[in-house]
Design a protein around this motif. Structure first.
Motif, mmCIF file in Angstrom:
data_model
loop_
_atom_site.group_PDB
_atom_site.id
_atom_site.type_symbol
_atom_site.label_atom_id
_atom_site.label_comp_id
_atom_site.label_asym_id
_atom_site.label_seq_id
_atom_site.Cartn_x
_atom_site.Cartn_y
_atom_site.Cartn_z
ATOM 1 N N LEU A 113 2.492 110.742 12.612
ATOM 2 C CA LEU A 113 1.952 109.824 11.640
ATOM 3 C C LEU A 113 1.618 108.661 12.349
ATOM 4 O O LEU A 113 0.946 107.667 11.406
ATOM 5 N N ILE A 114 1.808 108.222 13.515
ATOM 6 C CA ILE A 114 1.515 106.817 14.118
ATOM 7 C C ILE A 114 -0.100 106.566 13.897
ATOM 8 O O ILE A 114 -0.555 105.518 13.454
ATOM 9 N N VAL A 115 -0.665 107.442 14.685
ATOM 10 C CA VAL A 115 -2.212 107.238 14.583
ATOM 11 C C VAL A 115 -2.840 107.640 13.053
ATOM 12 O O VAL A 115 -3.713 106.753 12.815
ATOM 13 N N PRO A 116 -2.403 108.562 12.223
ATOM 14 C CA PRO A 116 -2.912 108.674 11.109
ATOM 15 C C PRO A 116 -2.811 107.138 10.092
ATOM 16 O O PRO A 116 -3.562 106.657 9.321
ATOM 17 N N VAL A 117 -1.532 106.571 10.340
ATOM 18 C CA VAL A 117 -1.121 105.235 9.931
ATOM 19 C C VAL A 117 -2.184 104.207 10.293
ATOM 20 O O VAL A 117 -3.050 103.247 9.340
ATOM 21 N N ALA A 118 -2.436 104.111 11.439
ATOM 22 C CA ALA A 118 -3.492 103.081 11.887
ATOM 23 C C ALA A 118 -4.769 103.329 11.577
ATOM 24 O O ALA A 118 -5.554 102.394 11.227
ATOM 25 N N ILE A 119 -5.283 104.672 11.340
ATOM 26 C CA ILE A 119 -6.456 105.099 10.788
ATOM 27 C C ILE A 119 -6.559 104.583 9.524
ATOM 28 O O ILE A 119 -7.717 104.092 8.928
ATOM 29 N N LEU A 120 -5.659 104.802 8.789
ATOM 30 C CA LEU A 120 -5.529 104.253 7.563
ATOM 31 C C LEU A 120 -5.706 102.879 7.256
ATOM 32 O O LEU A 120 -6.488 102.427 6.410
ATOM 33 N N LEU A 121 -5.276 102.036 8.007
ATOM 34 C CA LEU A 121 -5.159 100.480 7.848
ATOM 35 C C LEU A 121 -6.390 100.022 8.463
ATOM 36 O O LEU A 121 -7.086 98.965 8.126
ATOM 37 N N LEU A 122 -7.246 100.697 9.432
ATOM 38 C CA LEU A 122 -8.541 100.307 9.912
ATOM 39 C C LEU A 122 -9.738 101.006 9.310
ATOM 40 O O LEU A 122 -10.746 100.305 9.248
ATOM 41 N N ARG A 124 -10.931 101.534 6.295
ATOM 42 C CA ARG A 124 -10.652 101.055 4.651
ATOM 43 C C ARG A 124 -11.545 101.715 3.710
ATOM 44 O O ARG A 124 -11.438 101.630 2.547
ATOM 45 N N ARG A 125 -12.815 101.959 4.419
ATOM 46 C CA ARG A 125 -13.808 102.484 3.467
ATOM 47 C C ARG A 125 -13.517 103.685 2.608
ATOM 48 O O ARG A 125 -13.805 103.909 1.467
ATOM 49 N N HIS A 126 -12.880 104.638 3.308
ATOM 50 C CA HIS A 126 -12.534 106.005 2.704
ATOM 51 C C HIS A 126 -10.977 106.369 2.513
ATOM 52 O O HIS A 126 -10.379 106.409 3.900
ATOM 53 N N ARG A 127 -10.565 106.287 1.469
ATOM 54 C CA ARG A 127 -9.022 106.868 1.447
ATOM 55 C C ARG A 127 -8.862 107.924 0.107
ATOM 56 O O ARG A 127 -8.701 107.518 -0.947
ATOM 57 N N SER A 128 -8.818 109.047 0.608
ATOM 58 C CA SER A 128 -8.571 110.154 -0.425
ATOM 59 C C SER A 128 -7.570 111.179 0.196
ATOM 60 O O SER A 128 -7.324 110.872 1.594
ATOM 61 N N PRO A 129 -6.881 111.615 -0.720
ATOM 62 C CA PRO A 129 -5.898 112.636 -0.083
ATOM 63 C C PRO A 129 -6.451 113.726 0.990
ATOM 64 O O PRO A 129 -5.985 114.088 2.036
ATOM 65 N N GLY A 130 -7.626 114.210 0.495
ATOM 66 C CA GLY A 130 -8.327 115.424 1.640
ATOM 67 C C GLY A 130 -8.659 114.862 2.584
ATOM 68 O O GLY A 130 -8.469 115.332 3.982
ATOM 69 N N GLU A 131 -9.167 113.560 2.903
ATOM 70 C CA GLU A 131 -9.365 112.856 4.041
ATOM 71 C C GLU A 131 -8.175 112.602 4.911
ATOM 72 O O GLU A 131 -8.230 112.978 6.325
ATOM 73 N N GLY A 132 -7.032 112.210 4.273
ATOM 74 C CA GLY A 132 -5.916 112.053 4.971
ATOM 75 C C GLY A 132 -5.399 113.502 5.435
ATOM 76 O O GLY A 132 -4.476 113.485 6.406
ATOM 77 N N LEU A 133 -5.540 114.713 4.704
ATOM 78 C CA LEU A 133 -5.007 115.981 5.005
ATOM 79 C C LEU A 133 -5.876 116.375 6.420
ATOM 80 O O LEU A 133 -4.909 116.813 7.332
ATOM 81 N N VAL A 134 -7.149 116.044 6.460
ATOM 82 C CA VAL A 134 -7.856 116.636 7.533
ATOM 83 C C VAL A 134 -7.182 115.706 8.785
ATOM 84 O O VAL A 134 -7.070 116.181 10.005
ATOM 85 N N ILE A 135 -7.156 114.289 8.591
ATOM 86 C CA ILE A 135 -6.843 113.421 9.755
ATOM 87 C C ILE A 135 -5.221 113.813 10.181
ATOM 88 O O ILE A 135 -4.947 113.944 11.388
ATOM 89 N N GLY A 136 -4.542 114.145 9.168
ATOM 90 C CA GLY A 136 -3.131 114.486 9.368
ATOM 91 C C GLY A 136 -3.258 116.022 10.305
ATOM 92 O O GLY A 136 -2.260 116.196 11.358
ATOM 93 N N VAL A 137 -3.935 116.961 9.996
ATOM 94 C CA VAL A 137 -4.018 118.131 10.638
ATOM 95 C C VAL A 137 -4.560 117.998 11.859
ATOM 96 O O VAL A 137 -3.961 118.664 13.086
ATOM 97 N N ALA A 138 -5.526 117.054 12.118
ATOM 98 C CA ALA A 138 -6.130 116.727 13.627
ATOM 99 C C ALA A 138 -4.796 116.040 14.556
ATOM 100 O O ALA A 138 -4.850 116.485 15.402
ATOM 101 N N SER A 139 -4.116 115.226 13.889
ATOM 102 C CA SER A 139 -2.802 114.447 14.627
ATOM 103 C C SER A 139 -2.106 115.836 15.050
ATOM 104 O O SER A 139 -1.507 115.759 16.134
ATOM 105 N N GLY A 140 -1.752 116.568 14.294
ATOM 106 C CA GLY A 140 -0.789 117.551 14.291
ATOM 107 C C GLY A 140 -1.382 118.621 15.197
ATOM 108 O O GLY A 140 -0.422 119.257 16.047
#
Length: 276
Positions: A113-122, A124-140
């Motif tokens: 979750l380190i990089v998804p959290v960093a992306i979330l903080l940097l 800021r324009r888009h924050r939706s569950p779906g976007e987080g899901l894809v970013i999390g899948v990418a990190s995984g």
């Protein structure tokens, strides 16, 4: 046609990836040139994670996660996650003497979750569950690919160069990766982005419960080594992941409320900029 191509792009990734893997494998077997071993391991470890990541990205609906963000999450997230997990697990092993499986699950799920959290903080324009899901899948996906490469290399050395052992390792870990690391991190990151989009007690509780469930599934996966356990845990993880992917998908008629609505309409080409 463009949306249809995105939805089925994962099939092309799978077919091309498998074709390249077989080509390298045949070349390696025919020439007995060990220089092809790294390429074989790299392809074998990356095909399944890349395919599932493309599948998830193609089911995103109206919103889009830029390819640069997905690539960053996969590459940097994988490297940072593996390194952080390695150091933390090594330190815990020396402190406790015996490393309980629950600590492995907790450490790895946190590290991914380190990089998804960093992306979330940097970002800021888009924050939706779906976007987080894809970013999390990418990190995984990055984490799973690098971890599989390590296991395959260990199998190669331990078997004194037996390619059959390496192929078996790549096959098993490749088939199980979408139901393991990719799903767990995708679910957790999706809940995290949902919390960031609309902070509140219920969203916080949902994130904490999702993270706890991911750690529990990870722990059970590492603890029970039977085929039946893998099928059950993998089925629960992947089923939950596919359900969230469906529920978090934003459809053309879904327009968010609030100040971000106009900007999102312009970004997605769904409407003109409103008058000031």
């Amino acid at each position: 046609m463009a949306n249809l191509g995105r939805r089925w792009a994962w099939v092309a990734v799978l077919l091309v990836g498998v074709g390249l893997f077989l080509l390298v494998l045949e070349t390696l077997a025919g020439t007995r040139n060990i220089n092809f071993v790294p390429a074989l391991i790299l392809l074998g470890a990356s095909i399944a994670p890349a395919t599932f990541l493309t599948f998830a990205q193609g089911r995103t609906g109206r919103w889009r996660v830029p390819g640069s963000v997905v690539g960053l999450a996969a590459f940097v997230g994988g490297v940072v996650g593996v390194v952080a997990a390695g150091w933390l697990e090594y330190d815990t092993l020396h402190r406790l003497g015996v490393l309980p499986m629950v600590f492995v699950g907790l450490i790895e799920e946190t590290a991914k979750l380190i990089v998804p959290v960093a992306i979330l903080l940097l970002w800021r324009r888009h924050r939706s569950p779906g976007e987080g899901l894809v970013i999390g899948v990418a990190s995984g996906a990055g984490f799973a690919a690098l971890e599989t490469m390590g296991y395959a290399f260990t199998a190669l050395v331990g078997s004194q160069g037996n390619l059959g052992t390496v192929e078996q390792t790549l096959l098993i870990r490749g088939l199980t990766a979408p139901a393991a690391h990719l799903s767990w991190t995708g679910l957790t990151a999706g809940a995290l982005f949902a919390l960031a989009a609309a902070p509140g007690g219920r969203r916080l509780a949902a994130f904490l419960l999702t993270f706890a469930a991911a750690v529990t599934l990870h722990t059970c996966w590492d603890t029970f080594g039977t085929q039946a356990a893998y099928l059950f845990i993998g089925g629960v993880s992947l089923g939950w992941m596919l359900l969230r992917l469906h529920l978090d998908r934003e459809r053309p008629g879904d327009v968010p409320a609030g100040p971000a609505a106009a900007a999102l309409r312009v970004d997605d080409g769904l409407g003109a900029t409103p008058g000031r």
